[in-house]
Design a protein around this motif. Structure first.
Motif, PDB file in Angstrom:
ATOM      1  N   UNK A   1       0.836  -1.204   0.000  1.00 17.22           N
ATOM      2  CA  UNK A   1       0.000   0.000   0.000  1.00 17.22           C
ATOM      3  C   UNK A   1       0.870   1.253   0.000  1.00 17.22           C
ATOM      4  N   UNK A   2       2.007   1.209   0.699  1.00 19.90           N
ATOM      5  CA  UNK A   2       2.927   2.348   0.730  1.00 19.90           C
ATOM      6  C   UNK A   2       3.450   2.656  -0.671  1.00 19.90           C
ATOM      7  N   UNK A   3       3.822   1.597  -1.401  1.00 22.71           N
ATOM      8  CA  UNK A   3       4.304   1.806  -2.772  1.00 22.71           C
ATOM      9  C   UNK A   3       3.184   2.317  -3.676  1.00 22.71           C
ATOM     10  N   UNK A   4       1.976   1.778  -3.500  1.00 22.60           N
ATOM     11  CA  UNK A   4       0.832   2.250  -4.291  1.00 22.60           C
ATOM     12  C   UNK A   4       0.601   3.736  -4.050  1.00 22.60           C
ATOM     13  N   UNK A   5       0.663   4.151  -2.814  1.00 24.30           N
ATOM     14  CA  UNK A   5       0.489   5.572  -2.475  1.00 24.30           C
ATOM     15  C   UNK A   5       1.589   6.418  -3.125  1.00 24.30           C
ATOM     16  N   UNK A   6       2.826   5.961  -3.076  1.00 25.81           N
ATOM     17  CA  UNK A   6       3.932   6.709  -3.673  1.00 25.81           C
ATOM     18  C   UNK A   6       3.773   6.814  -5.184  1.00 25.81           C
ATOM     19  N   UNK A   7       3.348   5.720  -5.824  1.00 22.46           N
ATOM     20  CA  UNK A   7       3.145   5.743  -7.281  1.00 22.46           C
ATOM     21  C   UNK A   7       2.067   6.754  -7.664  1.00 22.46           C
ATOM     22  N   UNK A   8       1.005   6.797  -6.876  1.00 24.06           N
ATOM     23  CA  UNK A   8      -0.070   7.756  -7.132  1.00 24.06           C
ATOM     24  C   UNK A   8       0.427   9.187  -6.970  1.00 24.06           C
ATOM     25  N   UNK A   9       1.121   9.465  -5.889  1.00 26.85           N
ATOM     26  CA  UNK A   9       1.549  10.831  -5.589  1.00 26.85           C
ATOM     27  C   UNK A   9       2.594  11.345  -6.578  1.00 26.85           C
ATOM     28  N   UNK A  10       3.342  10.442  -7.184  1.00 28.17           N
ATOM     29  CA  UNK A  10       4.380  10.852  -8.128  1.00 28.17           C
ATOM     30  C   UNK A  10       3.972  10.618  -9.589  1.00 28.17           C
ATOM     31  N   UNK A  11       2.666  10.324  -9.793  1.00 29.22           N
ATOM     32  CA  UNK A  11       2.119  10.196 -11.150  1.00 29.22           C
ATOM     33  C   UNK A  11       2.869   9.184 -11.994  1.00 29.22           C
ATOM     34  N   UNK A  12       3.101   8.020 -11.417  1.00 29.02           N
ATOM     35  CA  UNK A  12       3.756   6.943 -12.162  1.00 29.02           C
ATOM     36  C   UNK A  12       2.797   6.335 -13.184  1.00 29.02           C
ATOM     37  N   UNK A  13       3.354   5.481 -14.017  1.00 31.95           N
ATOM     38  CA  UNK A  13       2.544   4.724 -14.960  1.00 31.95           C
ATOM     39  C   UNK A  13       1.878   3.572 -14.210  1.00 31.95           C
ATOM     40  N   UNK A  14       0.662   3.202 -14.620  1.00 32.40           N
ATOM     41  CA  UNK A  14      -0.022   2.081 -13.978  1.00 32.40           C
ATOM     42  C   UNK A  14       0.818   0.813 -14.068  1.00 32.40           C
ATOM     43  N   UNK A  15       0.855   0.060 -12.997  1.00 31.85           N
ATOM     44  CA  UNK A  15       1.438  -1.288 -13.022  1.00 31.85           C
ATOM     45  C   UNK A  15       0.320  -2.288 -13.292  1.00 31.85           C
ATOM     46  N   UNK A  16       0.642  -3.345 -13.974  1.00 28.07           N
ATOM     47  CA  UNK A  16      -0.366  -4.371 -14.232  1.00 28.07           C
ATOM     48  C   UNK A  16      -0.591  -5.204 -12.974  1.00 28.07           C
ATOM     49  N   UNK A  73      -9.272   6.180 -10.046  1.00 30.78           N
ATOM     50  CA  UNK A  73      -9.846   5.837  -8.736  1.00 30.78           C
ATOM     51  C   UNK A  73     -10.158   4.351  -8.653  1.00 30.78           C
ATOM     52  N   UNK A  74     -10.827   3.819  -9.681  1.00 27.42           N
ATOM     53  CA  UNK A  74     -11.165   2.389  -9.668  1.00 27.42           C
ATOM     54  C   UNK A  74      -9.901   1.532  -9.664  1.00 27.42           C
ATOM     55  N   UNK A  75      -8.900   1.967 -10.402  1.00 28.03           N
ATOM     56  CA  UNK A  75      -7.631   1.227 -10.449  1.00 28.03           C
ATOM     57  C   UNK A  75      -6.975   1.173  -9.066  1.00 28.03           C
ATOM     58  N   UNK A  76      -6.973   2.287  -8.350  1.00 28.78           N
ATOM     59  CA  UNK A  76      -6.342   2.319  -7.021  1.00 28.78           C
ATOM     60  C   UNK A  76      -7.055   1.362  -6.067  1.00 28.78           C
ATOM     61  N   UNK A  77      -8.386   1.366  -6.078  1.00 25.76           N
ATOM     62  CA  UNK A  77      -9.116   0.453  -5.184  1.00 25.76           C
ATOM     63  C   UNK A  77      -8.949  -1.001  -5.610  1.00 25.76           C
ATOM     64  N   UNK A  78      -8.831  -1.230  -6.926  1.00 29.94           N
ATOM     65  CA  UNK A  78      -8.579  -2.611  -7.376  1.00 29.94           C
ATOM     66  C   UNK A  78      -7.187  -3.064  -6.964  1.00 29.94           C
ATOM     67  N   UNK A  79      -6.213  -2.167  -7.033  1.00 29.83           N
ATOM     68  CA  UNK A  79      -4.860  -2.504  -6.581  1.00 29.83           C
ATOM     69  C   UNK A  79      -4.829  -2.751  -5.067  1.00 29.83           C
ATOM     70  N   UNK A  80      -5.589  -1.974  -4.329  1.00 31.57           N
ATOM     71  CA  UNK A  80      -5.662  -2.175  -2.879  1.00 31.57           C
ATOM     72  C   UNK A  80      -6.194  -3.574  -2.575  1.00 31.57           C
ATOM     73  N   UNK A  81      -7.178  -3.996  -3.352  1.00 33.74           N
ATOM     74  CA  UNK A  81      -7.693  -5.357  -3.177  1.00 33.74           C
ATOM     75  C   UNK A  81      -6.631  -6.382  -3.537  1.00 33.74           C
ATOM     76  N   UNK A  82      -5.850  -6.116  -4.592  1.00 35.19           N
ATOM     77  CA  UNK A  82      -4.803  -7.059  -4.972  1.00 35.19           C
ATOM     78  C   UNK A  82      -3.783  -7.213  -3.850  1.00 35.19           C
ATOM     79  N   UNK A  83      -3.522  -6.131  -3.122  1.00 34.77           N
ATOM     80  CA  UNK A  83      -2.607  -6.229  -1.992  1.00 34.77           C
ATOM     81  C   UNK A  83      -3.052  -7.277  -0.987  1.00 34.77           C
TER      82      UNK A  83
END
Length: 636
Positions: A123-138, A170-180
């Protein structure tokens, strides 16, 4: 370096500087890994002295232009604020919860220390990726649904957090949170928002008791005018219940008036005051809110919706009755099958066991349940149904259940289908577990509160001063009565809970038929579909900032599986159907009025695509379609 090489390099520099002045339209045209402040990672070119190579920025200091989709590139939009401020704070609260309540989470879920640590790191990495506008990870999990997500990521016009559409990110972030959670065996059933939803329910018990008491008086069958008035009242109870949105408040508890209850004590409070709960000495009456907030409903189609939905329901009921009569007539004209020779007598129990089926009186085989046509072949529903596409758990779900109960008790409909999210979603959205939890808590809650009331206005001043103030007792008896009936409705199939994957996809509803044809057809069996809340509203409008005066029907862009009622408090900067000049008037009062949930809409589109024989086989039995001898389906 040769003069020729230096000349080439300076030529490239000149071209780069020219490109930096190019105006960027909506931001969709530029894929960039950098954050809006490129000076943090400067690029330099040789040419002494060092010259900073400026890049065109996709971020514009404007609100979302009309007819463009919402995205995080418009710095004066709620999408930008949400991605930059709200979502990182939501993820931070998940991290804090797992760190603070690790022992409780491990006991409840069976996770190990290492699994919980891995989830926190994820979740920490997901938050960092969001805040720094990274490319989506699969997604890494190997499921058909995750594979579809990866295809959508590949097909996206832009695959960066801020430059893609807001709803996709937004949907991608919540889906990634579930993947965690999915990646950790011990956290497969973990809901990172369970504590927040449970507190929200506990904080809403008083208004639930008040509403339950009144709803019980609405259930006995009533005459037409009262039935319509009660239907409208319950729609408005559902509307203002939508103020209790934990994703808008970043997980902080919200009371029914939409006021965030701060988690930290007020400035200057003593230690004792910080520990002392605030005692509320007034009744939190949602029915009074309907009167108080009357002018806050910007579009109120409730009367039109009720009239047209009931007319549609009556037409469906007649069609169903006609179909049943036709089937009965055909059955009567069909010659009876020849009677088989009588079999030797056998004990009833043995016969039942050998046949593997039910046995009627005197050992004769019981009648088989009636067969229904395949849903893919149906053009007339088997039941009169009303669908609710749910939003928040807690008090809002309770309000939805009250409306559903009323519709069934008044014999307006036979069944109500609730569409919920399969996984934890947008902090407080309803999952199947939340649905069960809400009914269980309503059945078992024990609440009693005496609330002082204003003395009667007719009393003399001296009399009022001498007598103790009258009190009203708020109790949970009515709430438990409703909860018991709701459980019975679940058990006998009157209430049906469905959780299709599409509701947690990034797609807007105009594309539902393309991405989930079976769900679109499923909605076509409903007499009407009630869409709750802001995310559903955004998806109904295609996440497009349409002209505020555009009508509701054209704003749907062809999405008309059934008559649609949209009930929403305004918490995102898009809206349709406003009277001319109303939007400008509200902007003058408060430029951020669309972000606060203070205003609401009840909008209706009565058009519906005719129900025809499906282009594809039904989802339950696929290519093994049983035609007119279709077994019972779980969603009908």
């Amino acid at each position: 370096m040769s003069k020729n090489e230096l000349s080439k390099k300076n030529s490239k520099s000149s071209q780069a500087l020219k490109s930096s002045k190019t105006s960027i339209g909506s931001g969709n045209q530029t894929n960039t890994k950098s954050w809006e402040d490129d000076s943090q990672t400067p690029d330099f070119i040789y040419g002494g002295p060092f010259i900073k190579l400026e890049k065109p920025s996709p971020f514009l200091d404007t609100a979302t232009p009309i007819n463009l989709q919402l995205q995080g590139t418009f710095k004066k939009s709620f999408a930008y604020y949400s991605l930059k401020e709200r979502m990182p704070r939501i993820l931070t609260k998940v991290i804090d919860y797992c760190s603070r309540e690790g022992a409780k989470i491990k006991t409840k879920s069976g996770a190990s220390d290492e699994e919980l640590r891995n989830f926190i790191q994820y979740v920490t990495k997901l938050k960092n990726d969001l805040m720094t506008n990274k490319k989506y990870s699969k997604l890494k999990v190997d499921t058909p649904e995750a594979k579809r997500w990866n295809e959508w990521i590949e097909q996206a016009e832009n695959s960066y957090y801020f430059t893609n559409t807001w709803v996709f990110t937004e949907c991608y972030v919540y889906r990634r949170l579930r993947e965690g959670c999915e990646l950790q065996k011990g956290l497969q059933n973990f809901d990172p928002f369970d504590e927040q939803k449970e507190k929200a329910f506990e904080n809403s018990i008083e208004p639930m008791c008040v509403v339950a008491e009144k709803v019980l008086t609405m259930l006995p069958q009533s005459e037409k005018d009262k039935r319509k008035a009660d239907f409208i009242t319950l729609l408005k109870i559902c509307l203002w219940a939508n103020k209790c949105d934990l994703s808008l408040s970043v997980g902080e508890q919200v009371n029914l008036q939409g006021v965030v209850e701060a988690a930290t004590p007020a400035e200057g409070a003593t230690a004792a005051e910080a520990q002392t709960p605030v005692v509320q000495n007034t009744i939190l009456d949602p029915f009074q809110m309907i009167t108080d907030f009357k002018d806050k409903i910007l579009v109120d189609d409730s009367s039109k919706a009720v009239d047209q939905v009931i007319a549609k329901i009556e037409a469906i009921a007649k069609a169903i009755e006609g179909e049943a009569n036709l089937s009965a007539s055909k059955a009567a004209l069909t010659p009876a099958a020849p009677t088989a020779p009588a079999a030797p007598a056998a004990p009833a129990a043995a016969a039942a066991e050998g046949a593997g089926g039910a046995v009627g009186a005197e050992g004769a085989p019981a009648e088989e349940p009636p067969k229904i046509p395949c849903p893919a072949k149906m053009v007339i529903p088997q039941f009169v149904m009303f669908d609710i596409v749910c939003d928040n758990a807690g008090y809002e779900l309770f309000a939805d259940l009250c409306l559903a109960h009323f519709l069934v008790a008044q014999k307006i409909v036979q069944k109500v289908r609730f569409h919920v999210k399969k996984i934890p979603w947008f902090v407080s959205d309803v999952t199947p577990q939340d649905f069960k939890y809400t009914i269980y808590q309503c059945r078992s809650v024990n609440f009693k509160k005496e609330v002082p009331q204003e003395p009667p206005k007719t009393a003399a001043e001296g009399e009022a001063a001498a007598a103790p103030p009258p009190t009203r007792v708020i109790g949970s008896d009515s709430l438990r009565t409703l909860g018991d009936q709701w459980q019975a409705f679940l058990d006998d199939g009157t209430f049906i809970v469905l959780c299709d994957d599409f509701w947690t996809s990034p797609h807007t509803y105009k594309d539902m038929k393309k991405y989930d044809y079976n769900l679109y057809r499923k909605l076509q069996f409903a007499a009407a579909v009630l869409f709750k809340g802001d995310l559903n509203y955004r998806k109904l409008l295609g996440e497009r900032n349409c002209n505020p005066v555009l009508g509701f029907e054209p704003a749907l862009q062809g999405f008309i599986p059934a008559p649609i009622i949209a009930v929403r408090t305004v918490k995102a900067d898009l809206i349709c159907g406003l009277p001319k000049g109303r939007y400008e008037q509200l902007m003058k009062l408060d430029e951020q009025w669309m972000q606060k949930g203070d205003y609401g809409v009840i909008q209706f589109c009565g058009k519906a695509e005719p129900l025809k024989v499906a282009e594809k086989p039904c989802l339950d039995y696929g290519e093994e379609c049983r035609g007119l001898g279709c077994p019972v389906h779980k969603d009908l």
